[in-house]
Scaffold this motif. Structure first.
Motif, PDB file in Angstrom:
ATOM      1  N   THR A 199       0.764  -1.292   0.057  1.00 25.33           N
ATOM      2  CA  THR A 199       0.081   0.059  -0.204  1.00 25.33           C
ATOM      3  C   THR A 199       0.782   1.176   0.063  1.00 25.33           C
ATOM      4  OG1 THR A 199      -0.341  -0.176   2.381  1.00 25.33           O
ATOM      5  CG2 THR A 199      -2.008  -0.994   1.173  1.00 25.33           C
ATOM      6  N   GLY A 200       0.207   2.288  -0.236  1.00 29.01           N
ATOM      7  CA  GLY A 200       0.840   3.454  -0.323  1.00 29.01           C
ATOM      8  C   GLY A 200      -0.192   4.531  -1.134  1.00 29.01           C
ATOM      9  N   GLU A 201       0.244   5.555  -1.738  1.00 29.33           N
ATOM     10  CA  GLU A 201      -0.532   6.252  -2.610  1.00 29.33           C
ATOM     11  C   GLU A 201      -1.536   5.584  -3.640  1.00 29.33           C
ATOM     12  OE1 GLU A 201       1.368   9.461  -4.636  1.00 29.33           O
ATOM     13  OE2 GLU A 201      -0.261  10.251  -5.632  1.00 29.33           O
ATOM     14  N   ILE A 202      -0.806   4.610  -4.160  1.00 27.02           N
ATOM     15  CA  ILE A 202      -1.394   3.802  -5.115  1.00 27.02           C
ATOM     16  C   ILE A 202      -1.169   2.116  -4.339  1.00 27.02           C
ATOM     17  CG2 ILE A 202      -1.527   2.731  -7.572  1.00 27.02           C
ATOM     18  CD1 ILE A 202      -0.214   5.505  -8.306  1.00 27.02           C
ATOM     19  N   ASP A 203      -1.957   1.420  -4.519  1.00 29.49           N
ATOM     20  CA  ASP A 203      -1.850   0.138  -3.941  1.00 29.49           C
ATOM     21  C   ASP A 203      -1.648  -0.816  -4.959  1.00 29.49           C
ATOM     22  OD1 ASP A 203      -2.547   1.273  -1.208  1.00 29.49           O
ATOM     23  OD2 ASP A 203      -4.637   1.146  -1.971  1.00 29.49           O
ATOM     24  N   VAL A 204      -0.753  -1.884  -4.723  1.00 32.24           N
ATOM     25  CA  VAL A 204      -0.650  -2.892  -5.696  1.00 32.24           C
ATOM     26  C   VAL A 204      -0.708  -4.108  -5.075  1.00 32.24           C
ATOM     27  CG1 VAL A 204       1.200  -3.964  -7.306  1.00 32.24           C
ATOM     28  CG2 VAL A 204       1.525  -1.555  -6.395  1.00 32.24           C
ATOM     29  N   ILE A 205      -1.677  -5.082  -5.844  1.00 27.62           N
ATOM     30  CA  ILE A 205      -2.114  -6.452  -5.311  1.00 27.62           C
ATOM     31  C   ILE A 205      -1.590  -7.324  -6.234  1.00 27.62           C
ATOM     32  CG2 ILE A 205      -3.947  -7.956  -4.877  1.00 27.62           C
ATOM     33  CD1 ILE A 205      -5.076  -4.647  -4.724  1.00 27.62           C
ATOM     34  N   ALA A 206      -0.841  -8.332  -6.060  1.00 25.19           N
ATOM     35  CA  ALA A 206      -0.113  -9.387  -6.940  1.00 25.19           C
ATOM     36  C   ALA A 206      -0.239 -10.761  -6.180  1.00 25.19           C
ATOM     37  CB  ALA A 206       1.211  -8.903  -7.243  1.00 25.19           C
ATOM     38  N   ASN A 207      -0.668 -11.721  -7.238  1.00 20.14           N
ATOM     39  CA  ASN A 207      -0.631 -13.007  -7.058  1.00 20.14           C
ATOM     40  C   ASN A 207      -0.570 -13.754  -8.309  1.00 20.14           C
ATOM     41  OD1 ASN A 207      -3.167 -13.745  -7.969  1.00 20.14           O
ATOM     42  ND2 ASN A 207      -4.039 -14.178  -5.984  1.00 20.14           N
ATOM     43  N   GLU A 208      -0.575 -15.245  -8.374  1.00 15.94           N
ATOM     44  CA  GLU A 208      -0.296 -15.904  -9.701  1.00 15.94           C
ATOM     45  C   GLU A 208      -1.184 -15.578 -10.570  1.00 15.94           C
ATOM     46  OE1 GLU A 208      -0.147 -19.951  -8.172  1.00 15.94           O
ATOM     47  OE2 GLU A 208      -2.259 -19.924  -7.922  1.00 15.94           O
ATOM     48  N   GLN A 209      -2.580 -15.226 -10.282  1.00 14.30           N
ATOM     49  CA  GLN A 209      -3.454 -14.846 -11.182  1.00 14.30           C
ATOM     50  C   GLN A 209      -3.148 -13.504 -11.826  1.00 14.30           C
ATOM     51  OE1 GLN A 209      -6.653 -15.518  -7.853  1.00 14.30           O
ATOM     52  NE2 GLN A 209      -7.708 -15.996  -9.782  1.00 14.30           N
ATOM     53  N   GLY A 210      -2.517 -12.643 -11.141  1.00  9.34           N
ATOM     54  CA  GLY A 210      -2.490 -11.261 -12.018  1.00  9.34           C
ATOM     55  C   GLY A 210      -2.035 -10.100 -10.864  1.00  9.34           C
ATOM     56  N   THR A 211      -1.882  -9.156 -11.519  1.00  7.42           N
ATOM     57  CA  THR A 211      -1.853  -7.716 -10.672  1.00  7.42           C
ATOM     58  C   THR A 211      -2.567  -6.713 -10.878  1.00  7.42           C
ATOM     59  OG1 THR A 211       0.623  -8.418 -10.818  1.00  7.42           O
ATOM     60  CG2 THR A 211       0.185  -6.095 -10.302  1.00  7.42           C
ATOM     61  N   ASN A 212      -3.260  -6.204  -9.832  1.00  2.00           N
ATOM     62  CA  ASN A 212      -3.973  -4.968  -9.836  1.00  2.00           C
ATOM     63  C   ASN A 212      -3.313  -3.814  -9.199  1.00  2.00           C
ATOM     64  OD1 ASN A 212      -6.105  -6.305 -11.107  1.00  2.00           O
ATOM     65  ND2 ASN A 212      -6.880  -7.166  -9.364  1.00  2.00           N
ATOM     66  N   LEU A 213      -3.862  -2.519  -9.565  1.00  2.00           N
ATOM     67  CA  LEU A 213      -3.389  -1.555  -9.047  1.00  2.00           C
ATOM     68  C   LEU A 213      -4.858  -0.908  -8.411  1.00  2.00           C
ATOM     69  CD1 LEU A 213      -0.925   0.497 -11.527  1.00  2.00           C
ATOM     70  CD2 LEU A 213      -0.440  -1.252  -9.653  1.00  2.00           C
ATOM     71  N   VAL A 214      -4.833  -0.104  -7.199  1.00  2.00           N
ATOM     72  CA  VAL A 214      -5.952   0.315  -6.860  1.00  2.00           C
ATOM     73  C   VAL A 214      -5.608   1.797  -6.532  1.00  2.00           C
ATOM     74  CG1 VAL A 214      -7.832   0.482  -4.932  1.00  2.00           C
ATOM     75  CG2 VAL A 214      -6.764  -1.570  -5.970  1.00  2.00           C
ATOM     76  N   ARG A 215      -6.285   2.932  -7.143  1.00  2.00           N
ATOM     77  CA  ARG A 215      -5.976   4.528  -7.027  1.00  2.00           C
ATOM     78  C   ARG A 215      -7.155   4.928  -6.118  1.00  2.00           C
ATOM     79  NH1 ARG A 215      -3.926   3.128 -12.066  1.00  2.00           N
ATOM     80  NH2 ARG A 215      -1.859   4.125 -12.247  1.00  2.00           N
ATOM     81  N   ASN A 216      -7.439   4.125  -5.014  1.00  2.00           N
ATOM     82  CA  ASN A 216      -8.358   4.903  -4.090  1.00  2.00           C
ATOM     83  C   ASN A 216      -7.630   5.141  -2.796  1.00  2.00           C
ATOM     84  OD1 ASN A 216     -10.618   2.493  -5.433  1.00  2.00           O
ATOM     85  ND2 ASN A 216     -11.089   4.565  -5.173  1.00  2.00           N
ATOM     86  N   GLY A 217      -8.293   5.891  -1.932  1.00  2.00           N
ATOM     87  CA  GLY A 217      -7.713   6.388  -0.517  1.00  2.00           C
ATOM     88  C   GLY A 217      -7.442   7.856  -0.650  1.00  2.00           C
ATOM     89  N   HIS A 218      -6.793   8.442   0.389  1.00  2.00           N
ATOM     90  CA  HIS A 218      -6.772   9.745   0.810  1.00  2.00           C
ATOM     91  C   HIS A 218      -5.366   9.835   1.593  1.00  2.00           C
ATOM     92  CE1 HIS A 218      -7.324  13.885   2.135  1.00  2.00           C
ATOM     93  NE2 HIS A 218      -7.981  14.177   1.064  1.00  2.00           N
ATOM     94  N   PRO A 219      -4.543  10.890   1.363  1.00  2.00           N
ATOM     95  CA  PRO A 219      -3.342  11.115   1.932  1.00  2.00           C
ATOM     96  C   PRO A 219      -3.520  11.293   3.623  1.00  2.00           C
ATOM     97  CG  PRO A 219      -3.294  12.528   0.039  1.00  2.00           C
ATOM     98  CD  PRO A 219      -4.620  11.918   0.159  1.00  2.00           C
ATOM     99  N   ILE A 220      -4.950  11.630   4.030  1.00  2.00           N
ATOM    100  CA  ILE A 220      -5.038  11.991   5.607  1.00  2.00           C
ATOM    101  C   ILE A 220      -4.846  10.479   6.086  1.00  2.00           C
ATOM    102  CG2 ILE A 220      -7.650  11.715   5.405  1.00  2.00           C
ATOM    103  CD1 ILE A 220      -7.342  14.296   7.325  1.00  2.00           C
ATOM    104  N   GLN A 221      -4.984   9.628   5.309  1.00  2.00           N
ATOM    105  CA  GLN A 221      -4.833   8.032   6.220  1.00  2.00           C
ATOM    106  C   GLN A 221      -3.512   7.863   6.625  1.00  2.00           C
ATOM    107  OE1 GLN A 221      -6.553   6.042   2.345  1.00  2.00           O
ATOM    108  NE2 GLN A 221      -7.465   4.571   3.948  1.00  2.00           N
TER     109      GLN A 221
END
Ligand code: ATP
Ligand code: TZP
Ligand code: MG
Ligand code: MG
Length: 266
Positions: free
Chosen positions: A164-186
């Motif tokens: 996680t971070g500004e953009i979150d990365v999720i990876a496993n053997e099935q593939g990779t996703n990026l998630v661009r939700n969230g807010h810096p106040i977190q």
């Protein structure tokens, strides 16, 4: 039907989430899981963790304020979860900061079949240790390196990796996703990472497709954070923390409209 169909599924099932977590975030984690619709329990004693893990929908192991005893309890809980096919999430808080943290996270990964590792880029790189050569680690914006890191660590430990971070990365053997939700106040409220790890556990409890469960968890969480940040823009992190719990309780299938998920491996 969007991937956010998992929200009513989670609320209907209200899975028991067994957390062995740190003293900083315990209350926030329990309240966040309740708000979302899961049923939290914190149980730490070596004498009971196997029993609790066996009846849970997911087990979340968080080394934020670890001790030798607690790490032993985590291994016992993790092994009991493995026996019952209960998903296990590891949050390697502070791995890399001290050798005790790094080695404890590595020990858990050696002895337990971990389903998901969720941490920031530095923590995830640290658990991989010398086994991994990456071009660099950037916890801020997602770089090609962070994606590469997630994919390599996923392969190394044969599990799903969420960085996680500004953009979150999720990876496993099935593939990779990026998630661009969230807010810096977190980043100004402690426990937002730890609660996310438990929320990942809650979605894994109701969905066997771990890439889907984890991606939805990260996106739903980020959408709730965006709404809370908007409502408390004039106030500050204290109000955000309270409103975030409110938004986790209100987030629904209709909020799929705000989801920003990108598949990047094809
Ligand atoms: P760290 O110790 O580096 O803060 P953490 O364990 O608290 O790590 P984060 O990386 O802060 O975890 O992630 C927690 C949540 O905050 C995630 O949902 C993530 O998407 C969100 N988040 C973190 N930084 C940002 C940012 N700059 N912009 C938007 N969302 C963010
Ligand atoms: N110190 C040890 S654990 C902890 C702190 C401040 C909480 C970390 O929470 P998060 O979710 O990683 O910000
Ligand atoms: Mg943070
Ligand atoms: Mg953290």
């Amino acid at each position: 039907m969007s991937m956010f169909e998992l929200i009513p599924k989670l609320r209907e099932a209200s899975p028991l989430i067994h957390n062995i977590t740190n003293v900083v975030v315990t209350n926030f984690t329990a309240n966040g899981l309740y708000a979302l619709g899961a049923a939290p329990v914190m149980a730490y004693a070596k004498e009971e963790v196997a029993d609790m893990a066996s009846i849970a929908g997911a087990v979340v192991l968080n080394i934020g304020t670890l001790s030798t005893e607690e790490v032993e309890a985590m291994v016992i809980a993790g092994k009991a979860a493995n026996k019952k096919g209960v998903p296990v999430v590891l949050d390697p808080v502070g791995a890399g900061a001290t050798s005790f943290r790094t080695e404890s996270a590595q020990r858990i990964l050696q002895e337990v079949d971990v389903t998901v590792i969720r941490g920031n880029a530095a923590e995830v790189a640290s658990v991989a240790g010398e086994n991994l050569v990456v071009k660099g680690v950037d916890g801020g914006a997602v770089s090609g390196d962070t994606q590469e890191l997630a994919e390599k660590v996923s392969e190394l430990f044969d599990c799903t990796v969420v960085i996680t971070g500004e953009i979150d990365v999720i990876a496993n053997e099935q593939g990779t996703n990026l998630v661009r939700n969230g807010h810096p106040i977190q980043t100004k409220v402690t426990g937002t990472g730890c609660l996310l790890s438990s929320v990942v556990g809650a979605f894994c409890a109701v969905e066997e497709d771990v890439l889907k469960a984890t991606t939805v968890a990260v996106s739903v969480y980020g959408v709730a954070a965006e709404k809370a940040a908007q409502k408390t823009a004039e106030l500050g992190p204290g109000s955000f923390q309270v409103e975030f719990l409110n938004e986790l309780s209100k987030v629904s299938e209709a909020d799929a409209a705000f989801s920003k998920v990108e598949r990047v491996d094809e």
